[in-house]
Design a protein around this motif. Structure first.
Motif, PDB file in Angstrom:
ATOM      1  N   VAL A  52       0.838  -1.203   0.000  1.00 49.70           N
ATOM      2  CA  VAL A  52       0.000   0.000   0.000  1.00 49.70           C
ATOM      3  C   VAL A  52       0.868   1.246   0.000  1.00 49.70           C
ATOM      4  O   VAL A  52       1.733   1.412   0.850  1.00 49.70           O
ATOM      5  N   ARG A  53       0.610   2.090  -0.964  1.00 51.69           N
ATOM      6  CA  ARG A  53       1.409   3.319  -1.105  1.00 51.69           C
ATOM      7  C   ARG A  53       0.683   4.535  -0.534  1.00 51.69           C
ATOM      8  O   ARG A  53       1.323   5.536  -0.233  1.00 51.69           O
ATOM      9  N   ALA A  54      -0.639   4.453  -0.472  1.00 56.00           N
ATOM     10  CA  ALA A  54      -1.371   5.633  -0.007  1.00 56.00           C
ATOM     11  C   ALA A  54      -2.757   5.231   0.486  1.00 56.00           C
ATOM     12  O   ALA A  54      -3.308   4.202   0.067  1.00 56.00           O
ATOM     13  N   VAL A  55      -3.259   6.042   1.396  1.00 52.50           N
ATOM     14  CA  VAL A  55      -4.626   5.899   1.869  1.00 52.50           C
ATOM     15  C   VAL A  55      -5.361   7.187   1.512  1.00 52.50           C
ATOM     16  O   VAL A  55      -4.873   8.285   1.802  1.00 52.50           O
TER      17      VAL A  55
ATOM     18  N   GLY B 277      -0.232   4.061  12.034  1.00 50.41           N
ATOM     19  CA  GLY B 277       0.992   3.775  12.799  1.00 50.41           C
ATOM     20  C   GLY B 277       2.211   4.258  12.035  1.00 50.41           C
ATOM     21  O   GLY B 277       2.230   5.374  11.523  1.00 50.41           O
ATOM     22  N   ASP B 278       3.223   3.409  11.953  1.00 53.74           N
ATOM     23  CA  ASP B 278       4.422   3.859  11.238  1.00 53.74           C
ATOM     24  C   ASP B 278       4.512   3.251   9.837  1.00 53.74           C
ATOM     25  O   ASP B 278       5.582   3.176   9.248  1.00 53.74           O
ATOM     26  N   HIS B 279       3.354   2.869   9.330  1.00 54.87           N
ATOM     27  CA  HIS B 279       3.331   2.406   7.939  1.00 54.87           C
ATOM     28  C   HIS B 279       3.708   3.580   7.023  1.00 54.87           C
ATOM     29  O   HIS B 279       3.261   4.689   7.244  1.00 54.87           O
ATOM     30  N   PRO B 280       4.528   3.293   5.998  1.00 53.95           N
ATOM     31  CA  PRO B 280       5.001   4.418   5.168  1.00 53.95           C
ATOM     32  C   PRO B 280       3.980   4.970   4.183  1.00 53.95           C
ATOM     33  O   PRO B 280       4.295   5.913   3.443  1.00 53.95           O
ATOM     34  N   ALA B 281       2.785   4.422   4.148  1.00 47.70           N
ATOM     35  CA  ALA B 281       1.798   4.923   3.173  1.00 47.70           C
ATOM     36  C   ALA B 281       1.518   6.409   3.391  1.00 47.70           C
ATOM     37  O   ALA B 281       1.485   6.896   4.525  1.00 47.70           O
ATOM     38  N   LEU B 282       1.284   7.074   2.281  1.00 48.47           N
ATOM     39  CA  LEU B 282       0.901   8.489   2.340  1.00 48.47           C
ATOM     40  C   LEU B 282      -0.581   8.583   2.717  1.00 48.47           C
ATOM     41  O   LEU B 282      -1.377   7.716   2.349  1.00 48.47           O
ATOM     42  N   LEU B 283      -0.919   9.653   3.435  1.00 48.75           N
ATOM     43  CA  LEU B 283      -2.331   9.902   3.741  1.00 48.75           C
ATOM     44  C   LEU B 283      -2.807  11.091   2.899  1.00 48.75           C
ATOM     45  O   LEU B 283      -2.322  12.218   3.067  1.00 48.75           O
TER      46      LEU B 283
END
Lengths: 376, 376, 376, 376
Positions: free
Chosen positions: D130-133, D156-162
């Motif tokens: 997942v790259r983004a939410v 959390g510390d997932h690197p996905a962009l919001l």
């Protein structure tokens, strides 16, 4: 700090917005899905067809002209497609760069920024892989107008699409989308249409529509299809810039009152008076081929032009166009398009002449020969 | 029918209204008895005192300047009172006629419409019965400015009131109600104050206030007393022209930003450039005494001027002032007051020059000498 | 400090100015002696005749309504003339005071400020010396509308002039200058005509014009004769409030689009809904005779009304009319005239109801019964 | 055809544009490369940072909000990238479709259009690819506000962009780009910013900027890089919608005067009053979780709502929002955002109530309970 009187906005666009248009914009926003809006939508779409000289669809974007450039490309072409573009000046160069960024292969016909697109060279460059030819009708950076009908003729029956940028010519210089066989015409609101910037257009031929079905560059915002579908009823798939559409309705009414032919003739006359002034000053117009003189603006060769523009802005509250790209500080540009008349031009040329002299340029009298032209 | 570009409104008033002032007027009306109104009222009253150069009251009327003329008379004088008036031009003549219609006896110092009021002749005409001296500061019909300080000096310690019309000088030409000892100064909104017509003013000295207690001409609408009383709190006894007051507030802000001295200097400079043009054309300025040249307008002698004005309006969309009264068709008047700048003047003078030539007058080049003045 | 949303200007005038009218005013001033102005002048004069219901002249003054009161008097009467006036409220009282200040003898028919002018009492007061009868059509201070046609009938063939103030009724409540046989109708711009204050009017009968030839009160600014003469060609003898005339042209266009009968019906309906609310609150309308209920405003009896108005202004950003003169703090007035619709009225009545409650008045629900009326 | 009074534009945007903003837009266009423009540019960019709650760059597009959606995607993602999106309503669905058209793989968390995005479900859907939410903060189609801070915490510390769409919440509902750790916030001009449509925004985090260096979706018009570079000096790489920027400057000034916290509180209060009305009518609000009630609009469940909206538009000149997508004719939406106050809401709710009744719905009294809330 108040500066007395009206600013002279003599850049080649954005142009002076008529009070009628500003007042039209200054009105409460309406429901973009209600019946009043539908009427507005149908009315401006119809008016734009008249301005572009087409019976086909005209797509309106809430975007600057640059956006409509992108729309013309992403709706008709696919990654890696080969297109021909002519180096007529700064904006042709920017459009080429956009095409490359979007993944096209551009055959770049180099030029000296003093001539329009060459129909002959375009014909020579055509091969079976060429999918489109991109031409800027009126190069805002140089005051050179390319001969679109001749370019079209040069294409013969080659299937390439013809994409034309009329951002600074539409509503100022004669242009005929259907008659000249253009496939996508790109236009903007802030020049001959006398609106603030913020709207841009694609007039679209049948052939371009057909090409859009196979074109595979990713697109969403710019996609013609849902827009043209919604336009049937006077709506758009997303929220329109309603207040600018109010202004567009008024601007079209103004153009209808004056008549497009009269508008073009007025601009041509002002261009002739301006060239007479340039000659009187002993300076040189950038455009060299008289078939390509622009009715919208005149670029004047002058080394050190930025200082002259600075003096003119400071002393006479007038904005002129700078030299762009490789012409930086080598020319200045006088816009004489949009909502403009003889005495505004006389004031403009007077200001240029005084500014040249105050900046230390030993120029002759250009105002008097310009007035001679205006008197005719 | 749309006429392209901006109309050149170069009559000596009403003048070009700055966009900022028009936008200020274009605002919802408020309760004329509420707190926001009170703040508006106090603010414009304070600003007007600054413009008139007075610390005394300034009365604002929703009326044209003609109304403020009437107010100056009916507040200070009684039926049969003797007043002195100088024939400086058309408006002085109209003010005299008003005074007579209202029942005053006017001693009329005849003039040639090319000179201002003569302090000497006024002094000579003073006798014990004279209750007031009426002078037009800037004769809008002739472009001649009377020397008010000298007129005041000529009155010496005679008790006559000094009533001065500054309708076309206020905010354009140096004027000082208190310092010069004027008793009632009449002003209007549509000239140097850069507003549409519809407001007019009386600046009132202590002596004038005192005279008003005994003055017996019938008065009600124009009566200073209830207005000055209500003004204490920022209100008026009747409904004010609120939206024009919005514009007045903005116009005063503009004058403060530029500075009155700069405004006066700008107008004087434009008048000098205009006279240079007149000389270049080989024509004659109506005003003959250089101490009386007007900064607000320049009247030019020309037999058959109405045809020239017609040509200029038709061909160049510019309005000039006509010859009034006995000067009909003998002069034209160039207004260069209000919200105006160098390039607007250059356009104006170019239009006059072309119009003169097109109407068959063999005039020389006035634009070039005018630009020389503007370049300095 | 910005207050969110639109102010509710529910005083009985000045009224909400439609955006279309404000935008029309917000336009460059033109030459008041040029052809465009003449067209404007003729157009608004024609439109006003329609609004007043007359084929005779309507004189436009750059002045507040008070000025048009004065004009009606000084054009038709002479010092010492005897006139009858009915005490219908504050404005009738002010008009009477003006008449006395101008030197007339006023027969004052006292009233309780809850009734209109009594045709019977006026008839009784007529004697051979009476030169005029002055009536206020719609008393802005009380919300009581006098029956002008009945007053006219009561005069029979007595030669007295009938002068009527329609400042707050014109364009809101049915009125017919010619049909009802009125001699001078006084009107203003800031109520039913939906303009800012600053223009006022005299509609003039043949008989009034004839009387003006012998009337000897001093007059100049207000004199009908030169105005009517200049109006023939669409001009005025002095500088008009041009931008307000732009607004007047647009306001007349708006009235024509809706139709005067529809305008009157809309106002009557809003008045009925308002009275339903008053009843729901358990309060009392000031007007007692249902034939005299005003369509323009409703006055509500309430001891301590000023505090309620203060609370409403502070909490709900709505201006209501105060009690004037001897009704100070005894009533509040709800204006429902001008450019107004059902939901604006619903918001208005909601604000009044909440304000009454917040100020400690134990009132019932008036909004619901008002909505019942509006739903019909 | 004139409709009396002001239209009630109670769709959830475009919202009522304050007169101050309309007047600001109604001003002559200036040189987009001159010093005055640079000052304007820097000022609005600074103001927008304040509105978004960020110290990072905010990119302004001359485009509708849809364009800013596209910009958020093409600047940060590459073809085939996997993103998570929550089905909160119609606009979330449209954004998802756009993402798919542009070549992304969307993990679609289905929803019932009555709840906001679920932090828990998003957390569950996260995987390494997942790259983004993508989340819509305030769903304009449903009146449900997602809890962005909770969504951020769930990542959390997932690197996905919001990526967050605040088109209908910005300036209406509390929002904090930096504090909440959002990477790209999409905004538009025509809702809480009280402007006409035509401008849209991307607020951009450091992380998003960093991602944009590797993102490979073709982009040109939307490319952040040249815009942010030109913005340093207050300019843009292409012609800006200058007049809308004038309006933006004024709108920001208005928000500063009121204070963002006060704006949010006002909207929350109006939402509470509206829900009280809905309860009084015996109807149901679409949003079910009180933590997700929107301050900007309230959607009301009603089968056959389109007929009610038709009646309300025809009878009371009020526009309400329709049910969109799968909610068509099942709800109506009341916008109470933007430049709005208590009495406008009272008028709005009165109109809804009357319209419901006139369309045959047997609803109770909702206005009275709403007024109770407004009185507090």
């Amino acid at each position: 700090m108040h500066r007395p009187g009206r600013h002279f906005l003599q850049i080649p666009g954005p142009t002076n917005v008529p009070d009628r248009v500003l007042r039209a914009i200054d009105a409460p926003t309406i429901d973009h899905r209600g019946p009043d809006f539908a009427q507005l939508g149908l009315e401006v779409l119809d008016g734009l067809r008249w301005v572009f000289g087409t019976e086909g669809p005209v797509v309106i974007y809430p975007a600057s002209g640059t956006g409509a450039w992108e729309a013309a490309i992403v709706n008709t072409l696919s990654p890696g497609d080969k297109v021909i573009a002519s180096e007529t000046g700064h904006f042709a160069t920017l459009w080429r760069e956009m095409a490359e960024r979007l993944g096209l292969e551009v055959v770049w016909l180099e030029g000296d920024w003093r001539h329009g697109a060459s129909p002959e060279r375009i014909a020579d460059a055509l091969d079976d892989d060429v999918r489109a030819v991109m031409v800027v009708h009126n190069e805002t950076s140089t005051g050179v107008t390319s001969r679109i009908a001749d370019v079209r003729a040069a294409l013969g029956d080659h299937p390439a699409l013809l994409l034309v940028d009329t951002i600074s010519s539409l509503g100022s210089i004669d242009y005929r989308h259907d008659e000249w066989g253009v496939d996508v015409t790109v236009g903007g609101s802030q020049k001959g249409l006398m609106l603030p910037a913020g709207l841009s257009f694609n007039a679209v031929s049948e052939k371009a529509l057909s090409a859009s079905r196979d074109a595979s560059l990713p697109r969403s915002y710019w996609d013609w299809k849902p827009i043209i579908a919604a336009n049937e009823a006077g709506f758009w798939p997303y929220t329109s810039a309603t207040n600018l559409l109010y202004g567009l309705r008024e601007a079209i009414a103004i153009l209808r009152e004056e008549g497009l032919d009269n508008v073009f003739a007025r601009h041509a006359r002002h261009a002739a008076a301006t060239r007479a002034a340039v000659q009187g000053w002993g300076l040189e117009v950038l455009a060299v081929d008289e078939r390509e003189f622009s009715g919208a603006l005149t670029a004047v060769l002058l080394d050190g032009s930025d200082e002259v523009r600075r003096v003119i802005l400071e002393r006479f509250d007038m904005s002129l166009g700078a030299g762009l790209g490789k012409l930086k500080d080598q020319i200045f540009r006088i816009g004489h398009l949009g909502d403009f008349n003889d005495l505004m031009l006389a004031g403009t040329l007077s200001g240029v002449q005084m500014g040249l002299q105050l900046a230390g340029h030993d120029v002759g009298d250009g105002v008097t020969p310009a007035l001679e032209v205006l008197k005719q």
